[in-house]
Scaffold this motif. Structure first.
Motif, short mmCIF file in Angstrom:
data_model
loop_
_atom_site.label_atom_id
_atom_site.label_comp_id
_atom_site.label_asym_id
_atom_site.label_seq_id
_atom_site.Cartn_x
_atom_site.Cartn_y
_atom_site.Cartn_z
N GLU A 1 47.79 20.80 -1.94
CA GLU A 1 46.88 21.91 -2.19
C GLU A 1 47.59 23.25 -2.34
O GLU A 1 47.00 24.23 -2.79
CB GLU A 1 45.83 22.01 -1.09
CG GLU A 1 46.39 22.31 0.30
CD GLU A 1 45.27 22.37 1.33
OE1 GLU A 1 44.10 22.23 0.95
OE2 GLU A 1 45.60 22.56 2.52
N LYS A 2 48.89 23.30 -2.02
CA LYS A 2 49.66 24.54 -2.17
C LYS A 2 50.32 24.66 -3.54
O LYS A 2 50.93 25.67 -3.85
CB LYS A 2 50.74 24.60 -1.09
CG LYS A 2 50.19 24.64 0.34
CD LYS A 2 51.29 24.75 1.37
CE LYS A 2 52.10 23.49 1.46
NZ LYS A 2 53.10 23.52 2.57
N LEU A 3 50.20 23.63 -4.37
CA LEU A 3 50.87 23.62 -5.68
C LEU A 3 50.32 24.70 -6.59
O LEU A 3 49.11 24.96 -6.62
CB LEU A 3 50.71 22.25 -6.34
CG LEU A 3 51.37 21.05 -5.63
CD1 LEU A 3 50.96 19.75 -6.31
CD2 LEU A 3 52.89 21.21 -5.63
N ARG A 4 51.21 25.28 -7.39
CA ARG A 4 50.81 26.27 -8.39
C ARG A 4 51.20 25.85 -9.80
O ARG A 4 50.60 26.30 -10.78
CB ARG A 4 51.46 27.63 -8.06
CG ARG A 4 50.93 28.24 -6.76
CD ARG A 4 49.45 28.57 -6.86
NE ARG A 4 48.91 29.06 -5.59
CZ ARG A 4 48.29 28.30 -4.71
NH1 ARG A 4 48.14 26.98 -4.94
NH2 ARG A 4 47.81 28.81 -3.60
N GLN B 1 38.86 19.98 -6.04
CA GLN B 1 39.48 21.31 -5.90
C GLN B 1 40.56 21.52 -6.96
O GLN B 1 40.60 22.57 -7.63
CB GLN B 1 40.09 21.45 -4.50
CG GLN B 1 40.85 22.75 -4.27
CD GLN B 1 41.55 22.75 -2.91
OE1 GLN B 1 41.07 22.17 -1.94
NE2 GLN B 1 42.71 23.39 -2.84
N SER C 1 49.89 15.22 -9.50
CA SER C 1 49.37 14.93 -8.16
C SER C 1 47.94 14.44 -8.21
O SER C 1 47.55 13.55 -7.44
CB SER C 1 49.48 16.18 -7.29
OG SER C 1 50.82 16.53 -7.04
N CYS D 1 49.92 16.82 2.53
CA CYS D 1 49.50 18.16 2.97
C CYS D 1 50.02 19.27 2.07
O CYS D 1 49.51 20.40 2.09
CB CYS D 1 49.93 18.41 4.41
SG CYS D 1 51.73 18.40 4.66
N HIS D 2 51.03 18.97 1.25
CA HIS D 2 51.62 20.01 0.39
C HIS D 2 50.92 20.12 -0.97
O HIS D 2 51.20 21.06 -1.72
CB HIS D 2 53.10 19.72 0.18
CG HIS D 2 53.90 19.75 1.45
ND1 HIS D 2 54.20 20.91 2.14
CD2 HIS D 2 54.45 18.73 2.17
CE1 HIS D 2 54.90 20.62 3.21
NE2 HIS D 2 55.06 19.30 3.27
N GLU E 1 58.05 21.83 -8.06
CA GLU E 1 56.68 21.31 -7.92
C GLU E 1 56.43 20.20 -8.93
O GLU E 1 55.68 19.26 -8.65
CB GLU E 1 55.67 22.44 -8.09
CG GLU E 1 55.66 23.43 -6.94
CD GLU E 1 54.48 24.38 -6.99
OE1 GLU E 1 53.66 24.27 -7.93
OE2 GLU E 1 54.36 25.21 -6.07
N GLN F 1 40.56 23.81 -10.45
CA GLN F 1 41.63 24.78 -10.68
C GLN F 1 42.17 24.64 -12.11
O GLN F 1 42.43 25.65 -12.80
CB GLN F 1 42.76 24.55 -9.66
CG GLN F 1 43.81 25.64 -9.61
CD GLN F 1 44.78 25.41 -8.46
OE1 GLN F 1 44.47 24.74 -7.48
NE2 GLN F 1 45.97 25.98 -8.59
N GLU G 1 58.11 17.23 2.10
CA GLU G 1 58.43 17.58 0.71
C GLU G 1 59.56 16.70 0.21
O GLU G 1 60.05 15.82 0.92
CB GLU G 1 58.80 19.07 0.63
CG GLU G 1 57.63 19.98 0.98
CD GLU G 1 58.00 21.44 0.96
OE1 GLU G 1 57.39 22.20 0.19
OE2 GLU G 1 58.90 21.83 1.74
#
Length: 360
Positions: free
Chosen positions: A151-154, A185, A162, A148-149, A113, A189, A95
């Motif tokens: 796909e965890k974003l909101r 993906q 990204s 790797c981080h 983010e 979203q 991160e």
């Protein structure tokens, strides 16, 4: 130096009437051995405010874009300064911290983010368009460690930036089915968020228009370029049509003001207007032109860029030709005379995009 006389007219439909000469002196003035300093007191670096990765990522992006044209005369060593800052701010798990004091203290566990997304966007461009293989490899290493981080974003802006960064990386490492699947993906979203918030007179991803708005449809145009999924194209242009209806008045760009934004069903705040919004419009129209080859997007890109030069609600130029800096915003009473990094970088990224696109 690059001037209006050196920029080609648009196939008989539009000619750039005013494009100031390239002058990166304020960018250099705001940069030291650590990175670019966030804020300024007029055109003097405000060292008390330190640094942030947001601005160093934007500065890295500017270096990549400007470096493709040797006439821009941007010191190539600056790119290494900004990239080194990003490297230092990356945490062991990949991160990024955002803020650093002038005393070189960065106490956050991680940044926002949004700052993560902007950094990934810049690293994607570096990987794909770096001026040297070694710099590209460095960008790849930092990008891969952070990947790797994603796909965890909101945060939708973190997601959008990204997506753009991943699409650039796919161009560098084409084909890349795994990263393409991630683009799908994330883009799906965004489409879901758009459908959830869409109403009869509100075609947007959120129930409010805030800042950096055009980055959202821009991300879907990038996703379309990689996937050829027409749904992304449809939503991008539908959302942009809506945004244009709120920010263009009589052909003049009037970005949503940050003194209240624009909530669904309410009236838009006119001020304060920020340079990053004009830059996002410029970036969107460049991509829209690349995807469609429709010259109407070049016209709108140029109108968006002219916001910096005085084609705005107050008729005042935010860009200062004497310093190469850009005012921090357009207020109801005039311009913010401080020439911070964010606004100055927003101007120069917009300038380089306009100049390079009209040269194509």
């Amino acid at each position: 130096m690059q001037s209006a006389a050196q920029v080609k007219p648009l196939k008989g439909t539009l000619e750039l009437k005013h494009l100031p000469e390239v002058k990166f002196s304020h960018i250099r003035n705001m940069t030291d051995d650590t990175g670019i300093i966030q804020h300024a007191i007029f055109n003097i670096p405000n060292r008390k405010e330190g640094y942030c990765i947001d601005d160093n990522a934007r500065a890295l992006l500017l270096c990549v874009l400007a470096g493709k044209d040797k006439s821009n005369e941007l010191d190539p060593d600056l790119l290494q300064v900004y990239l080194s800052f990003i490297h230092y701010m990356q945490t062991p798990n990949g991160e990024f911290k955002n803020f650093m004091s002038y005393t070189k203290v960065a106490e956050e566990e991680r940044g926002s983010e949004d700052s993560f997304g902007r950094t990934m966007m810049a690293l994607g461009f570096l990987a794909n368009e770096a001026p040297s293989r070694s710099l590209s490899r460095t960008g790849v290493e930092l990008f891969t460690k952070a990947y790797c981080h994603i796909e965890k974003l909101r945060s939708i802006r973190g997601i959008a930036n990204s997506i753009i960064g991943v699409c650039q990386f796919i161009k560098f490492n084409y084909p890349d089915d795994i990263k393409r699947d991630l683009v799908i993906q994330l883009a799906n979203q965004m489409v879901s968020m758009y459908e959830d918030n869409k109403r009869a007179k509100w075609h947007w991803f959120e129930p409010v228009l805030t800042y950096d708005n055009a980055i959202l449809p821009l991300a879907l145009l990038n996703a379309y370029e990689i996937t050829s999924d027409e749904a992304y194209l449809t939503v991008a242009f539908e959302a942009m049509d809506f945004l244009e209806s709120k920010v263009f008045h009589n052909g003049v760009l009037s970005p949503i003001g940050n003194e209240g934004w624009l909530e669904r069903g309410k009236t838009a705040a006119q001020f304060d207007q920020q340079g990053i919004d004009a830059m996002a419009m410029v970036l969107f129209y460049q991509q829209a032109y690349r995807v469609t080859r429709d010259e109407k997007y070049l016209v709108r890109m140029y109108k968006s860029y002219q916001w910096f030069l005085g084609k705005n609600d107050l008729g005042l130029s935010l860009y200062d030709e004497s310093t190469g800096g850009c005012a921090d915003g357009l207020h109801s009473t005039g311009i913010n005379l401080n020439q911070g990094a964010e606004s100055t970088l927003a101007y120069w990224i917009s300038h380089i995009i306009v100049a390079s696109t009209f040269k194509e």
